[in-house]
Design a protein around this motif. Structure first.
Motif, PDB file in Angstrom:
ATOM      1  N   PHE A   1       1.825  -4.614   1.230  1.00 44.57           N
ATOM      2  CA  PHE A   1       2.670  -4.008   0.200  1.00 44.57           C
ATOM      3  C   PHE A   1       1.822  -3.300  -0.855  1.00 44.57           C
ATOM      4  O   PHE A   1       2.175  -2.228  -1.348  1.00 44.57           O
ATOM      5  N   ASN A   2       0.682  -3.900  -1.195  1.00 46.02           N
ATOM      6  CA  ASN A   2      -0.210  -3.299  -2.179  1.00 46.02           C
ATOM      7  C   ASN A   2      -0.774  -1.969  -1.685  1.00 46.02           C
ATOM      8  O   ASN A   2      -0.978  -1.036  -2.464  1.00 46.02           O
ATOM      9  N   LEU A   3      -1.013  -1.862  -0.376  1.00 44.22           N
ATOM     10  CA  LEU A   3      -1.469  -0.598   0.197  1.00 44.22           C
ATOM     11  C   LEU A   3      -0.445   0.503  -0.054  1.00 44.22           C
ATOM     12  O   LEU A   3      -0.809   1.648  -0.333  1.00 44.22           O
ATOM     13  N   LEU A   4       0.822   0.140   0.004  1.00 43.76           N
ATOM     14  CA  LEU A   4       1.895   1.116  -0.159  1.00 43.76           C
ATOM     15  C   LEU A   4       2.134   1.454  -1.629  1.00 43.76           C
ATOM     16  O   LEU A   4       2.174   2.623  -2.012  1.00 43.76           O
ATOM     17  N   LEU A   5       2.278   0.440  -2.466  1.00 42.09           N
ATOM     18  CA  LEU A   5       2.589   0.678  -3.877  1.00 42.09           C
ATOM     19  C   LEU A   5       1.346   0.912  -4.720  1.00 42.09           C
ATOM     20  O   LEU A   5       1.295   1.849  -5.515  1.00 42.09           O
ATOM     21  N   GLY A   6       0.338   0.081  -4.529  1.00 41.62           N
ATOM     22  CA  GLY A   6      -0.842   0.172  -5.382  1.00 41.62           C
ATOM     23  C   GLY A   6      -1.698   1.388  -5.126  1.00 41.62           C
ATOM     24  O   GLY A   6      -2.327   1.910  -6.053  1.00 41.62           O
ATOM     25  N   TYR A   7      -1.715   1.887  -3.885  1.00 44.86           N
ATOM     26  CA  TYR A   7      -2.590   3.015  -3.558  1.00 44.86           C
ATOM     27  C   TYR A   7      -1.829   4.296  -3.244  1.00 44.86           C
ATOM     28  O   TYR A   7      -2.358   5.386  -3.468  1.00 44.86           O
ATOM     29  N   ALA A   8      -0.610   4.183  -2.719  1.00 42.83           N
ATOM     30  CA  ALA A   8       0.168   5.395  -2.428  1.00 42.83           C
ATOM     31  C   ALA A   8       1.273   5.633  -3.448  1.00 42.83           C
ATOM     32  O   ALA A   8       1.894   6.691  -3.451  1.00 42.83           O
ATOM     33  N   GLY A   9       1.539   4.654  -4.304  1.00 39.70           N
ATOM     34  CA  GLY A   9       2.553   4.815  -5.332  1.00 39.70           C
ATOM     35  C   GLY A   9       3.975   4.789  -4.794  1.00 39.70           C
ATOM     36  O   GLY A   9       4.883   5.344  -5.412  1.00 39.70           O
TER      37      GLY A   9
END
Length: 307
Positions: free
Chosen positions: A39-47
């Motif tokens: 999930f962090n890959l999606l929100l934290g890095y791709a917004g």
């Protein structure tokens, strides 16, 4: 040098942990570490805020469970097939939602997740509200016994390390740099000749695959797959874990997952008060730790060094 010493110390602690702590609790933490990292890959890095991330987690649990119950497939192949199936689902979700951003993206993913929830509720192989029970733990590579929780722990630990290492490689690659640029200024990335939509679709695909891997692991840990794993409650929990640990950091999801799982376990006997306590913790994080535990710790360390 200090970093390698720290990694070595963490490795020793992880290997020795099941001798002192309950293996099921440890494996639950590891499963949610992979889930939160996805999930962090999606929100934290791709917004990209996905309100339905549990659809990948829960659906993979059902797929892995069905494979292990109805075929002679080995446990690692069940993990791989489940992750690949969720990567495909993530790609399809990306085709529908990646051209939108912000709350529109969030609501589209939430709508798709609800559709999948009711699809699994009606599917004959899921067991409906009773769930899929009695999922076996087949042998690793066909001959290594992982039926006990103690031996399964080391498999889950190895898969978690590989998954976190994969996330590290992704975010420190040119692809990861583009994702951060899209998060910060999508229009500028478009003007530089990149196609943001394609990058977002790939990010959703990778994130969904990792979430599916986490769901498959959880199905083997508890030997059951239920509709709860697909519900919006789990999607909310994973958002909480990521924000608590620190958005856009590699170690944030690890810390957030560990804190929330241990908190759930410790507060289980408080009944409904557990939700109030968790809500209070979440509110405190929003007010006083806006960067999360890891983010604020890093900021404090930088201030101390400068001083």
């Amino acid at each position: 040098m200090t970093r390698y010493v720290l990694f070595a110390a963490l490795g020793i602690v992880a290997l020795a942990a099941p001798f002192q702590l309950y293996p099921i609790l440890l494996m639950t933490i590891l499963c949610f570490v992979v889930f939160a990292s996805s999930f962090n890959l999606l929100l934290g890095y791709a917004g990209l805020l996905c309100f339905g991330h549990a659809m990948f987690f829960g659906t993979a649990a059902y797929i892995a469970g069905w494979l292990l119950k109805n075929t002679a497939i080995s446990i690692e192949l069940a993990f791989i097939v489940s992750a690949l199936a969720m990567a495909l689902l993530g790609y399809l979700v990306g085709l529908v939602s990646a051209r939108r951003g912000g709350i529109q993206f969030a609501m589209i993913t939430f709508a798709i997740a609800q559709f999948i929830y009711f699809l699994l509720l009606r599917a004959p192989f899921t067991g409906g509200e009773d769930g899929m029970q009695g999922i076996p733990r087949s042998a690793l590579f066909g001959f290594i016994d992982v039926s006990s929780s103690f031996s399964l722990y080391y498999l889950i630990l190895a898969v978690t390390v590989l998954a976190v290492a994969a996330v590290y490689r992704i975010v420190h690659s040119p692809f990861g740099e583009v994702l951060r640029a899209i998060r910060d200024n999508e229009a500028r990335v478009d003007s530089l000749g990149f196609n943001p939509v394609q990058f977002k679709i790939l990010a959703i695909t990778l994130s969904a695959g990792l979430a599916g891997l986490a769901g498959a692991m959880k199905a083997t840990v508890f030997q059951i797959a239920t509709l709860h794993d697909v519900s919006w409650h789990v999607s909310g929990t994973i958002i909480f874990m990521t924000l608590l640990g620190g958005l856009g950091t590699l170690t944030g999801p690890v810390v957030g997952a560990a804190v929330v799982v241990v908190l759930h376990d410790y507060l289980a006997h408080f009944g409904e008060w557990a939700l109030i306590i968790q809500g209070t913790v979440f509110l405190a994080v929003i007010l006083f730790l806006r960067k999360g535990i890891v983010g604020e710790a890093r900021a404090l360390f930088r201030r101390v060094v400068k001083a």
